[in-house]
Design an enzyme around this catalytic site. Sequence first.
Site, short mmCIF file in Angstrom:
data_model
loop_
_atom_site.label_atom_id
_atom_site.label_comp_id
_atom_site.label_asym_id
_atom_site.label_seq_id
_atom_site.Cartn_x
_atom_site.Cartn_y
_atom_site.Cartn_z
N CYS A 1 -1.71 -21.36 7.32
CA CYS A 1 -1.91 -22.53 6.46
C CYS A 1 -0.64 -23.37 6.33
O CYS A 1 -0.68 -24.44 5.74
CB CYS A 1 -2.42 -22.11 5.09
SG CYS A 1 -1.45 -20.82 4.35
N ASP B 1 2.18 -22.65 4.67
CA ASP B 1 2.88 -22.53 3.39
C ASP B 1 4.27 -21.94 3.59
O ASP B 1 4.47 -21.11 4.47
CB ASP B 1 2.12 -21.60 2.45
CG ASP B 1 0.82 -22.22 1.96
OD1 ASP B 1 0.59 -23.40 2.26
OD2 ASP B 1 0.05 -21.52 1.28
N CYS C 1 -0.46 -24.29 -1.23
CA CYS C 1 -1.63 -24.53 -2.07
C CYS C 1 -1.44 -23.94 -3.47
O CYS C 1 -0.49 -23.21 -3.73
CB CYS C 1 -2.88 -23.92 -1.41
SG CYS C 1 -2.82 -22.13 -1.39
N CYS D 1 -2.37 -15.57 0.32
CA CYS D 1 -1.34 -16.12 -0.58
C CYS D 1 -0.66 -14.99 -1.36
O CYS D 1 0.55 -15.02 -1.58
CB CYS D 1 -1.96 -17.09 -1.58
SG CYS D 1 -2.70 -18.52 -0.81
#
Lengths: 175, 130
Positions: free
Chosen positions: B37, B39, B64, B107
């Site tokens: 993603c 990140d 996010c 995450c």
Amino acid sequence: MDYFEVFGLPRQLGIDTLALEKAFHDLSRKHHPDYFTRASPSEKTQAVRMTALLNDAYRTLRHPVRRVEYLLSLYGFKPDSSKVPQALLMEVFEINEQLEEVKAGKASVEEADSLRAQIKEKRERFDSQLQQASLEWDELVKRGEPEARLKEQLGRLTEILSESSYIRNLERELE
Amino acid sequence: MAYSDKVIDHYNNPRNVGSLSKEDPNVGTGLVGAPECGDVMKLQIKVNEESGVIEDAKFKTFGCGSAIASSSLATEWVKGKTLAEALAIKNTDIVKELSLPPVKIHCSVLAEDAIKAAVTDWKKKHENGE
């Protein structure tokens, strides 16, 4: 049937997208569920399945990055967070911090421009690296190189691809 | 997909945002990223040399809401813990606390990795002295 097989293509990354589009349209017509209204239930189901598969295959293969991602997935390769180079993370982190300044209106026009140029350069380097490594893959496949050599190249492609979402996010932030 | 109230709370009021000096010998820095993603997460701990307890923790995450909440929570949790206790924090604890949906589990993994990386960095700095 994998997406390459759907179009009768070898597992190569250099794809003529115009020919692909044409093949997609031809095959879509051939398998369109409308032509199977009076067919047997199993043939109807097959037509619907084939149409869905064709759509997925076309959407994936026409896009150069998604095409590589898909090829890698066929061989069980995927981006690995433990392999993201620290240097890349540091660079991305720094660019993000500068972007924050730009957005908060704390950066000068020159700083904003140079950041934009930096991200653009990253994008161009990524595109050319991916293209180069894709060409190399096709050469290896054509020459029928041993599996070990192919896997090495898949690893290389995975490594390059691990930058993809970072660059995409930076570009999105810039908009 | 809706975020849980706890994620939204951490997202709106992130705890311990900022940074500690990388050069400080008592500071350990972990910088990790999720290539799926895009990140990036930086988590830093400041360790009391005498007691071995984490006195302070800071983070900065570009990603996010779930990634921000996971790292915010991680800094809250590591404070006051010994290094061994901090290393015992599992991503599943974070998932449970924040009610993260399956697509956001990575995450929490990232936050756990960040704690580990920060501890490793601190230990590396103190290898010679111990």
